[in-house]
Design a protein around this motif. Structure first.
Motif, mmCIF file in Angstrom:
data_model
loop_
_atom_site.group_PDB
_atom_site.id
_atom_site.type_symbol
_atom_site.label_atom_id
_atom_site.label_comp_id
_atom_site.label_asym_id
_atom_site.label_seq_id
_atom_site.Cartn_x
_atom_site.Cartn_y
_atom_site.Cartn_z
ATOM 1 N N ILE A 136 7.724 -10.204 -11.525
ATOM 2 C CA ILE A 136 8.063 -10.825 -10.250
ATOM 3 C C ILE A 136 9.505 -11.335 -10.299
ATOM 4 C CG2 ILE A 136 7.391 -12.550 -8.539
ATOM 5 C CD1 ILE A 136 5.206 -10.471 -9.133
ATOM 6 N N ASP A 137 10.315 -10.946 -9.324
ATOM 7 C CA ASP A 137 11.716 -11.398 -9.240
ATOM 8 C C ASP A 137 12.517 -11.048 -10.494
ATOM 9 O OD1 ASP A 137 11.140 -12.481 -6.739
ATOM 10 O OD2 ASP A 137 10.692 -14.468 -7.557
ATOM 11 N N GLU A 194 9.411 -5.598 -2.109
ATOM 12 C CA GLU A 194 10.248 -6.686 -2.626
ATOM 13 C C GLU A 194 10.684 -6.422 -4.063
ATOM 14 O OE1 GLU A 194 8.017 -10.265 -2.105
ATOM 15 O OE2 GLU A 194 8.198 -10.237 0.089
ATOM 16 N N LYS A 239 8.901 -7.060 -20.824
ATOM 17 C CA LYS A 239 9.245 -8.238 -20.024
ATOM 18 C C LYS A 239 10.260 -9.119 -20.742
ATOM 19 C CE LYS A 239 6.230 -10.013 -17.178
ATOM 20 N NZ LYS A 239 5.102 -10.802 -16.546
ATOM 21 N N CYS A 291 13.257 -7.345 -11.226
ATOM 22 C CA CYS A 291 13.955 -6.093 -10.918
ATOM 23 C C CYS A 291 15.051 -6.307 -9.878
ATOM 24 C CB CYS A 291 12.945 -5.071 -10.420
ATOM 25 S SG CYS A 291 13.668 -3.515 -9.870
ATOM 26 N N LEU A 338 2.597 -8.154 -14.351
ATOM 27 C CA LEU A 338 3.296 -8.405 -13.086
ATOM 28 C C LEU A 338 4.723 -8.841 -13.375
ATOM 29 C CD1 LEU A 338 0.446 -10.219 -11.149
ATOM 30 C CD2 LEU A 338 1.534 -8.062 -10.455
ATOM 31 N N ASN A 340 8.834 -6.088 -6.592
ATOM 32 C CA ASN A 340 7.917 -6.598 -7.607
ATOM 33 C C ASN A 340 7.187 -5.413 -8.219
ATOM 34 O OD1 ASN A 340 8.481 -9.393 -7.174
ATOM 35 N ND2 ASN A 340 7.218 -9.305 -5.327
ATOM 36 N N PHE A 391 5.663 -0.291 -7.630
ATOM 37 C CA PHE A 391 6.608 -1.277 -7.111
ATOM 38 C C PHE A 391 6.370 -1.421 -5.618
ATOM 39 C CE2 PHE A 391 8.897 2.716 -6.516
ATOM 40 C CZ PHE A 391 9.542 2.566 -5.299
ATOM 41 N N ASP A 392 6.648 -2.640 -5.109
ATOM 42 C CA ASP A 392 6.453 -2.884 -3.684
ATOM 43 C C ASP A 392 7.796 -3.059 -2.983
ATOM 44 O OD1 ASP A 392 7.354 -5.486 -4.203
ATOM 45 O OD2 ASP A 392 5.373 -6.400 -4.013
ATOM 46 N N PRO A 414 0.833 -11.720 -5.682
ATOM 47 C CA PRO A 414 1.172 -11.411 -7.080
ATOM 48 C C PRO A 414 1.797 -12.593 -7.830
ATOM 49 C CG PRO A 414 1.902 -9.652 -5.609
ATOM 50 C CD PRO A 414 1.483 -10.796 -4.738
ATOM 51 N N ARG A 415 2.622 -13.365 -7.165
ATOM 52 C CA ARG A 415 3.285 -14.486 -7.834
ATOM 53 C C ARG A 415 2.258 -15.512 -8.335
ATOM 54 N NH1 ARG A 415 8.456 -15.604 -7.159
ATOM 55 N NH2 ARG A 415 8.442 -14.334 -5.262
#
Length: 262
Positions: free
Chosen positions: A218-219, A97, A112, A221, A216, A99, A94-95, A198-199
């Motif tokens: 994205i947006d 943000e 997912k 978590c 991936l 993601n 995880f980063d 990544p997006r």
């Protein structure tokens, strides 16, 4: 017993134990897949048996479903639940943000779907899973078996124009045979080293014929619960913009620590 746990397992355990506090009576909860998520399932099972917690769990893989039933959690399908109050799952990376890269256990598609069918997604992880930029962990891409070599070639061609450092792709294997997901698909692991956007990569991958889903997240978590080997737990809430810290004491429990084989 807890004294026998490695620091990394202690970190996973305290993250799972803290995240279990988010589960309340009557909830419909998505249950993740992987070693950290398995700690969560054990913790929730103990709360069901010892504290009378009543909730229904929607597993993201057959092995999570088996463990949940084994520890006494009522298991239902996503079709039965229709929508979930909460999903708690692990992550491979995880980063800042929040993601994620997920799918190291091969359950990214169900993970997912379940996560996006939830009001909130909480990720539990040890501190080693945090990265400045995603990509050190190979990115899983689930593909249909038919024409998978053509899909792989298309992915490799597309990576040339993406902001990544590496472009090696490998078919995930299970012994001498390709690894097969619960949905009967194959997984390509993309060794990218660093993913600059990544997006963009997630969108491009999912437009390819033959690609079912990519790892991936994205947006998706909302909260990451980060465990440390000394019992510290850090909660990062992306929506509230808050970071709080807690500490959990290790409690000896044969019910939780008797099966460490996952």
């Amino acid at each position: 017993m807890s004294a026998e746990l490695s620091p990394i397992d202690k970190a996973k355990f305290v993250a799972a134990r803290r995240a279990a506090d988010y589960v309340e009576d009557g909830m419909r909860v998505g249950l993740g897949t992987g070693s950290t998520a398995a700690w969560l399932v054990r913790c929730l099972g103990e709360m069901v048996r010892e504290d009378g917690l009543k909730f229904r769990g929607v597993p993201t893989s057959t092995r999570t479903a088996e463990l949940a039933r084994e520890v006494g959690i009522e298991v239902i399908s996503l079709e039965e639940a229709k929508w979930l109050d909460l999903t708690i799952d692990g992550a491979d990376e995880f980063d800042g943000e929040l993601n994620l890269i997920k799918g190291g256990g091969g359950a990214l598609l169900q993970e997912k779907i379940v996560a996006t069918a939830s009001d909130q997604m909480i990720v539990i992880a040890d501190a080693a899973k945090e990265v400045h930029a995603l990509g050190a962990f190979p990115l899983p891409v689930e593909v249909v078996p038919f024409g998978w070599t053509a899909t792989r070639a298309l992915v490799e061609e597309t990576l040339v124009s993406m902001d990544v450092m590496g472009r090696e792709t490998t078919l995930r294997m299970n012994g001498s045979q390709p690894f097969v997901t619960d949905e009967g698909n194959f997984i390509l692991d993309l060794h990218l080293d660093r993913i600059g956007n990544p997006r963009q990569l997630a969108m491009v991958l999912n437009q390819m014929p033959g690609v079912v889903e990519n790892g991936l997240f994205i947006d998706i978590c909302d909260v990451v619960v980060v465990g440390h080997g000394d019992g510290r737990v850090e909660l990062r809430d992306i929506n509230a913009g808050t970071v709080t810290e807690d500490r959990l004491d290790f409690v000896e429990s044969d019910n939780l620590f008797s099966d460490l084989g996952d």
